[in-house]
Design a protein around this motif. Structure first.
Motif, PDB file in Angstrom:
ATOM      1  N   ASN A  40      53.079  52.640  22.466  1.00 53.37           N
ATOM      2  CA  ASN A  40      52.036  51.673  22.353  1.00 53.37           C
ATOM      3  C   ASN A  40      51.580  50.832  23.505  1.00 53.37           C
ATOM      4  OD1 ASN A  40      51.537  52.337  19.353  1.00 53.37           O
ATOM      5  ND2 ASN A  40      52.759  50.810  18.767  1.00 53.37           N
ATOM      6  N   ILE A  41      52.760  50.337  24.293  1.00 56.89           N
ATOM      7  CA  ILE A  41      52.514  49.798  25.486  1.00 56.89           C
ATOM      8  C   ILE A  41      51.795  50.607  26.342  1.00 56.89           C
ATOM      9  CG2 ILE A  41      53.923  48.783  27.443  1.00 56.89           C
ATOM     10  CD1 ILE A  41      55.924  47.716  25.496  1.00 56.89           C
ATOM     11  N   VAL A  42      52.207  51.915  26.726  1.00 47.93           N
ATOM     12  CA  VAL A  42      51.594  52.857  27.416  1.00 47.93           C
ATOM     13  C   VAL A  42      50.171  52.929  27.190  1.00 47.93           C
ATOM     14  CG1 VAL A  42      51.486  55.352  28.190  1.00 47.93           C
ATOM     15  CG2 VAL A  42      53.662  54.201  28.140  1.00 47.93           C
ATOM     16  N   ASN A  43      49.916  53.029  26.059  1.00 49.50           N
ATOM     17  CA  ASN A  43      48.365  53.267  25.462  1.00 49.50           C
ATOM     18  C   ASN A  43      47.670  51.969  26.109  1.00 49.50           C
ATOM     19  OD1 ASN A  43      48.628  55.847  24.172  1.00 49.50           O
ATOM     20  ND2 ASN A  43      48.993  54.968  22.084  1.00 49.50           N
ATOM     21  N   GLU A  44      48.251  50.949  25.666  1.00 55.92           N
ATOM     22  CA  GLU A  44      47.549  49.796  25.852  1.00 55.92           C
ATOM     23  C   GLU A  44      47.081  49.721  27.626  1.00 55.92           C
ATOM     24  OE1 GLU A  44      46.031  47.059  24.330  1.00 55.92           O
ATOM     25  OE2 GLU A  44      46.242  48.410  22.623  1.00 55.92           O
ATOM     26  N   ASN A  48      43.148  49.875  30.481  1.00 55.01           N
ATOM     27  CA  ASN A  48      42.904  49.373  31.718  1.00 55.01           C
ATOM     28  C   ASN A  48      42.287  48.159  31.103  1.00 55.01           C
ATOM     29  OD1 ASN A  48      44.114  50.510  33.766  1.00 55.01           O
ATOM     30  ND2 ASN A  48      42.349  51.850  33.744  1.00 55.01           N
ATOM     31  N   GLU A  49      42.493  47.376  29.955  1.00 50.36           N
ATOM     32  CA  GLU A  49      41.672  46.420  29.217  1.00 50.36           C
ATOM     33  C   GLU A  49      42.504  44.981  29.402  1.00 50.36           C
ATOM     34  OE1 GLU A  49      40.588  47.681  25.593  1.00 50.36           O
ATOM     35  OE2 GLU A  49      39.102  49.091  26.537  1.00 50.36           O
ATOM     36  N   LEU A  50      43.633  44.946  29.809  1.00 53.20           N
ATOM     37  CA  LEU A  50      44.489  43.963  29.922  1.00 53.20           C
ATOM     38  C   LEU A  50      44.354  43.116  31.165  1.00 53.20           C
ATOM     39  CD1 LEU A  50      47.996  45.599  28.605  1.00 53.20           C
ATOM     40  CD2 LEU A  50      46.117  44.187  27.183  1.00 53.20           C
ATOM     41  N   SER A  51      44.463  41.684  31.163  1.00 54.95           N
ATOM     42  CA  SER A  51      44.442  40.957  32.321  1.00 54.95           C
ATOM     43  C   SER A  51      45.636  41.181  33.059  1.00 54.95           C
ATOM     44  CB  SER A  51      44.464  39.625  32.078  1.00 54.95           C
ATOM     45  OG  SER A  51      45.911  39.036  31.379  1.00 54.95           O
ATOM     46  N   ILE A  52      45.948  40.997  34.425  1.00 51.75           N
ATOM     47  CA  ILE A  52      46.939  41.180  35.220  1.00 51.75           C
ATOM     48  C   ILE A  52      48.333  40.676  34.515  1.00 51.75           C
ATOM     49  CG2 ILE A  52      46.552  39.484  36.668  1.00 51.75           C
ATOM     50  CD1 ILE A  52      48.040  43.062  37.890  1.00 51.75           C
ATOM     51  N   ASP A  53      48.175  39.495  33.946  1.00 58.63           N
ATOM     52  CA  ASP A  53      49.303  38.837  33.438  1.00 58.63           C
ATOM     53  C   ASP A  53      49.765  39.441  32.212  1.00 58.63           C
ATOM     54  OD1 ASP A  53      49.418  36.939  35.348  1.00 58.63           O
ATOM     55  OD2 ASP A  53      48.152  35.374  33.894  1.00 58.63           O
ATOM     56  N   GLN A  54      48.853  39.908  31.366  1.00 59.08           N
ATOM     57  CA  GLN A  54      49.110  40.865  30.089  1.00 59.08           C
ATOM     58  C   GLN A  54      49.717  42.330  30.735  1.00 59.08           C
ATOM     59  OE1 GLN A  54      45.105  40.787  28.532  1.00 59.08           O
ATOM     60  NE2 GLN A  54      45.831  39.334  26.666  1.00 59.08           N
ATOM     61  N   ALA A  55      49.367  42.892  31.638  1.00 61.50           N
ATOM     62  CA  ALA A  55      49.646  43.895  31.996  1.00 61.50           C
ATOM     63  C   ALA A  55      51.092  43.955  32.468  1.00 61.50           C
ATOM     64  CB  ALA A  55      48.628  44.623  33.144  1.00 61.50           C
ATOM     65  N   ILE A  56      51.442  42.882  33.106  1.00 64.98           N
ATOM     66  CA  ILE A  56      52.701  42.736  33.924  1.00 64.98           C
ATOM     67  C   ILE A  56      53.678  42.374  32.737  1.00 64.98           C
ATOM     68  CG2 ILE A  56      54.082  40.844  35.073  1.00 64.98           C
ATOM     69  CD1 ILE A  56      52.508  42.786  36.897  1.00 64.98           C
TER      70      ILE A  56
END
Length: 73
Positions: free
Chosen positions: A16-20, A24-32
């Motif tokens: 699920n994390i990899v899919n998210e 490429n729709e997460l903010s940089i903070d969310q991605a980190i």
């Protein structure tokens, strides 16, 4: 305290994390944060796999027979 997750649950969360992250729709903070969560899950999976390996090794070693004989009669 969080209940222990099964190996399968950990893999599902990692997928699920990899899919998210791949969307490429997460903010940089969310991605980190997602990346950090993925690292923690990976560590948990490694521990589970080592535990499984140790159990299998013990089962195999405990069930070895050195004096196994086949009777051909």
């Amino acid at each position: 305290m969080e209940p222990k997750k099964s190996f399968e649950d950990i893999l599902t969360e990692l997928k699920n994390i990899v899919n998210e992250l791949e969307k490429n729709e997460l903010s940089i903070d969310q991605a980190i944060n997602a990346f950090e969560a993925g690292i923690q899950l990976t560590k948990q999976a490694e521990i589970k796999l080592q535990d499984i390996k140790d159990k299998v090794t013990k089962i195999v070693n405990d069930n070895k027979t050195t004096d196994f004989k086949v009777d051909n009669e």
